[in-house]
Write a protein that holds these residues in place. Structure first.
Motif, PDB file in Angstrom:
ATOM      1  N   GLN A  94      15.395 -15.068 -15.595  1.00 39.56           N
ATOM      2  CA  GLN A  94      15.147 -16.516 -15.497  1.00 39.56           C
ATOM      3  C   GLN A  94      16.222 -17.271 -16.264  1.00 39.56           C
ATOM      4  N   THR A 161       7.798 -24.494 -13.791  1.00 42.11           N
ATOM      5  CA  THR A 161       8.147 -25.893 -13.518  1.00 42.11           C
ATOM      6  C   THR A 161       9.220 -25.953 -12.434  1.00 42.11           C
ATOM      7  N   HIS A 260      11.771 -27.245 -19.962  1.00 45.71           N
ATOM      8  CA  HIS A 260      11.365 -25.880 -19.605  1.00 45.71           C
ATOM      9  C   HIS A 260      10.587 -25.263 -20.773  1.00 45.71           C
ATOM     10  N   GLY A 261       9.353 -24.869 -20.501  1.00 43.21           N
ATOM     11  CA  GLY A 261       8.561 -24.240 -21.567  1.00 43.21           C
ATOM     12  C   GLY A 261       7.589 -25.169 -22.273  1.00 43.21           C
ATOM     13  N   GLY A 263       4.669 -26.238 -21.259  1.00 44.20           N
ATOM     14  CA  GLY A 263       3.282 -25.765 -21.119  1.00 44.20           C
ATOM     15  C   GLY A 263       2.999 -24.594 -22.046  1.00 44.20           C
ATOM     16  N   CYS A 264       3.942 -23.626 -22.078  1.00 47.44           N
ATOM     17  CA  CYS A 264       3.770 -22.440 -22.940  1.00 47.44           C
ATOM     18  C   CYS A 264       3.681 -22.886 -24.395  1.00 47.44           C
TER      19      CYS A 264
HETATM   20  C1  LIG Z   1       7.711 -15.899 -18.275  1.00 50.77           C
HETATM   21  C2  LIG Z   1       7.306 -17.315 -18.054  1.00 50.77           C
HETATM   22  N1  LIG Z   1       6.080 -17.739 -18.429  1.00 50.77           N
HETATM   23  C3  LIG Z   1       5.712 -19.035 -18.236  1.00 50.77           C
HETATM   24  C4  LIG Z   1       6.570 -19.931 -17.627  1.00 50.77           C
HETATM   25  C5  LIG Z   1       6.124 -21.368 -17.418  1.00 50.77           C
HETATM   26  O1  LIG Z   1       7.034 -22.331 -17.930  1.00 50.77           O
HETATM   27  P1  LIG Z   1       6.612 -23.867 -18.194  1.00 50.77           P
HETATM   28  O2  LIG Z   1       5.975 -23.908 -19.569  1.00 50.77           O
HETATM   29  O3  LIG Z   1       7.856 -24.690 -18.168  1.00 50.77           O
HETATM   30  O4  LIG Z   1       5.663 -24.256 -17.140  1.00 50.77           O
HETATM   31  C6  LIG Z   1       7.832 -19.466 -17.241  1.00 50.77           C
HETATM   32  N2  LIG Z   1       8.710 -20.280 -16.634  1.00 50.77           N
HETATM   33  N3  LIG Z   1       8.182 -18.142 -17.457  1.00 50.77           N
END
Ligand SMILES: Cc1ncc(COP(=O)(O)O)c(N)n1
Ligand SMILES: Nc1ncnc2c1ncn2[C@@H]1O[C@H](COP(=O)(O)OP(=O)(O)O)[C@@H](O)[C@H]1O
Ligand SMILES: [Mg+2]
Length: 546
Positions: A94, A161, A260-261, A263-264
């Motif tokens: 990714q 996303t 990016h990231g 939500g996590c």
């Molecule tokens: C391995 C992994 N886990 C989760 C997300 C969600 O990303 P986002 O928090 O931007 O929706 C991602 N892109 N890759």
């Protein structure tokens, strides 16, 4: 299974076992280097000073670009002071363009990782991210039954996303039937909420509320439907539901490609705060503020060529000034009765700054500004720290006049600056998005600039002639009307206002005028609380008339 061999006796440094134990504390002490085949591992004695370390286990996928997934989770927990262990469910290729590949970790090995961590490491909270198959969801549920934890945060990651699928439709039923009933909170974004509910359309806040309610019925104790990806919204709005009440959490929408990231990170921050002992709503509020601050401080960073960059979770390490904003969200109604201190006056009446602030709050002041032009820095800071405590416990925001350094050092709620002080945009750079900034403005052009600079309110005056400020031309009602009508920000009127004339100012009913700021009328009097109380009732009466 591979094992790490102990150092050979020939290579081992020559020390007595006592000194080796000091240099290499258990489990690497010399007695452990070559255990007899029958020796059982000793339990580590917990010293009287043992400190609990809030522990989050993330069960999620690896993001090679390190903006999201496991990597984001570990950084977010570290930033909030929690330990984060990680069970990796999938490895993704990714970057900032999107997801190029997904390699799921064999289910048995996910199980092995879960057992390793949960059986030994005192996990407080489990947070889930990418769970690529129904089998892994089931396996996690089994492990959670075997090794119960204090809380379970489920971020039902399905689509990144960038639009790539991270968990297929076959997992939906298992999520709904097995994992959600065990969850303390589920945090879908709007796309995920829609998928979980059979592709319902979610366009408005009211749709988000209905979705939160429907997901709540699947069994989790709380639901947060995240609106980061809601189109055409100037605020970033999430909807929280605890089974009884809906709470709309509004934040600034930061203009940046580096989302990016988010939500996590949000889910990991919730988990970290829960591990530290916070209530659910508080954990969610802190998490949202953290994401907003991290995006703000990372908005101009550049990594990669794609449309979605990572952001800096550890922004506060770069500069001690980039502290997370305090949690006080600016409410324009707080400008209603704005008390501004003056050290000369308080000295004259024999009271400390702290006692003056206490009395103003007791009388009903809705916001306080410390304006200490003649107090030495050390003394000012000590007083400011004491006032922050008083104001926090009463829910009244505390601002510092001009002294950004003092505001940062005492973690005040914000700063008020004049036209010859530091420009508001520089103040914003230093304080970040979570703090309140006010600017004194006498003209529509100054009011426009304050808005452009990212201020939260303006102070306008002198409405009447005043002795508190030298060389301060009087605006009068007409000047105030001109500024209020032009301002895009809420306004507080200032300058010579007292119990005799405050009513007439509020009765003008000017647009954007939210209240009055007073100095001498409160602090150049014998009883600050009494004066504040009578001013408050005058303002209330005037507002009910206008
Ligand atoms: C391995 C992994 N886990 C989760 C997300 C969600 O990303 P986002 O928090 O931007 O929706 C991602 N892109 N890759
Ligand atoms: N540009 C932004 N500015 C401020 N907050 C944002 C922004 N984008 C997302 N958020 C916040 O980040 C959190 C994660 O939301 P979202 O991005 O919708 O989740 P996901 O990454 O799962 O799609 C939410 O609290 C949301 O409001
Ligand atoms: Mg996002």
């Amino acid at each position: 299974m591979a094992s790490v061999s102990a150092p050979s006796a020939a290579l081992a440094p020559h020390r007595s076992s006592a000194s080796a134990a000091l240099l290499f504390p258990y489990p690497y002490s010399s007695s452990q280097v070559s255990p007899s085949p029958t020796a059982r591992p000793r339990r580590l004695a917990v010293s009287a000073r043992a400190m609990p370390w809030p522990h989050v286990l993330t069960v999620a996928g690896s993001d090679s670009g390190a903006g999201a997934g496991i990597q984001a989770d570990i950084k977010a927990c570290a930033a909030l002071g929690a330990y984060c262990s990680s069970v990796i469910t999938a490895v993704t290729a990714q970057n900032t363009v999107g997801v190029q590949g997904v390699h799921a970790v064999p289910e048995e090995f996910v199980g092995e990782q879960l057992k390793s961590v949960l059986s030994d490491m005192s996990v407080d909270v489990v947070k889930t991210g990418m769970l690529p198959s129904a089998g892994i969801v089931k396996l996690l549920c089994e492990n959670l039954r075997k090794f119960p934890v204090k809380a379970l945060v489920v971020d039902p990651v399905m689509v990144s996303t960038s639009g790539d699928t991270l968990s297929g439709p076959s997992t939906l039923a298992t999520y709904r039937d097995e994992l959600f009933p065990m969850a303390d909170i589920v945090t879908p974004n709007v796309k995920e909420a829609s998928k979980l509910l059979g592709d319902v359309s979610l366009q408005t806040i009211s749709d988000m509320r209905s979705a939160a309610e429907s997901i709540y019925k699947l069994g989790p104790k709380h639901v947060l439907v995240k609106g980061g990806d809601m189109p055409d919204s100037t605020d970033a709005i999430d909807v929280f539901f605890d089974g009884k009440e809906f709470i709309e959490l509004r934040g600034l929408r930061i203009k940046t490609r580096n989302t990016h990231g988010t939500g996590c990170t949000l889910a990991s921050c919730i988990a970290a705060e829960l591990a530290k002992g916070a209530t659910m709503l508080h954990a969610v509020e802190v998490a949202k503020k953290f994401v907003e601050s991290a995006l703000y401080h990372s908005k101009d960073l550049v990594i990669g060529n794609g449309p979605q960059g990572p952001f800096d979770h550890l922004f506060s390490l770069k500069s001690p000034l980039h502290k997370m904003g305090s949690l006080h969200k600016f409410n324009p109604d707080d400008l209603f009765l704005y008390a501004v201190t003056d050290s000369g006056m308080n000295k004259k009446w024999g009271r400390s700054i702290k006692d003056a602030v206490k009395a103003a709050i007791e009388g009903g002041a809705t916001i306080v500004q410390l304006r200490e032009k003649d107090t030495e820095t050390r003394e000012f800071l000590e007083a400011a720290k004491a006032c922050v405590e008083i104001c926090r416990s009463s829910g009244v925001p505390l601002l510092i006049n001009d002294r950004i350094d003092v505001a940062l050092a005492c973690n005040a709620d914000g700063v008020h600056v004049g036209q010859s002080d530091m420009p508001a945009w520089e103040v914003r750079e230093l304080l970040g998005p979570g703090k309140i900034i006010g600017v004194s403005c006498k003209t529509p052009a100054q009011a426009e600039q304050a808005w452009k600079d990212g201020a939260d309110y303006i102070g306008s005056g002198g409405v009447f002639p005043t002795t508190t400020k030298a060389n301060n031309p009087t605006l009068g009602f007409e000047g105030l009307r001109v500024v209020c009508s032009a301002s895009k920000l809420p306004v507080v009127a200032i300058g010579g206002i007292n119990t005799g004339n405050a009513g007439s100012v509020m009765e003008l009913g000017l647009p954007n005028l939210k209240g009055v700021a007073v100095v001498s009328a409160l602090f150049d009097r014998e009883c600050v609380a009494t004066e504040t109380r009578s001013l408050r009732s005058i303002l209330m009466n005037a507002c009910s008339r206008s």
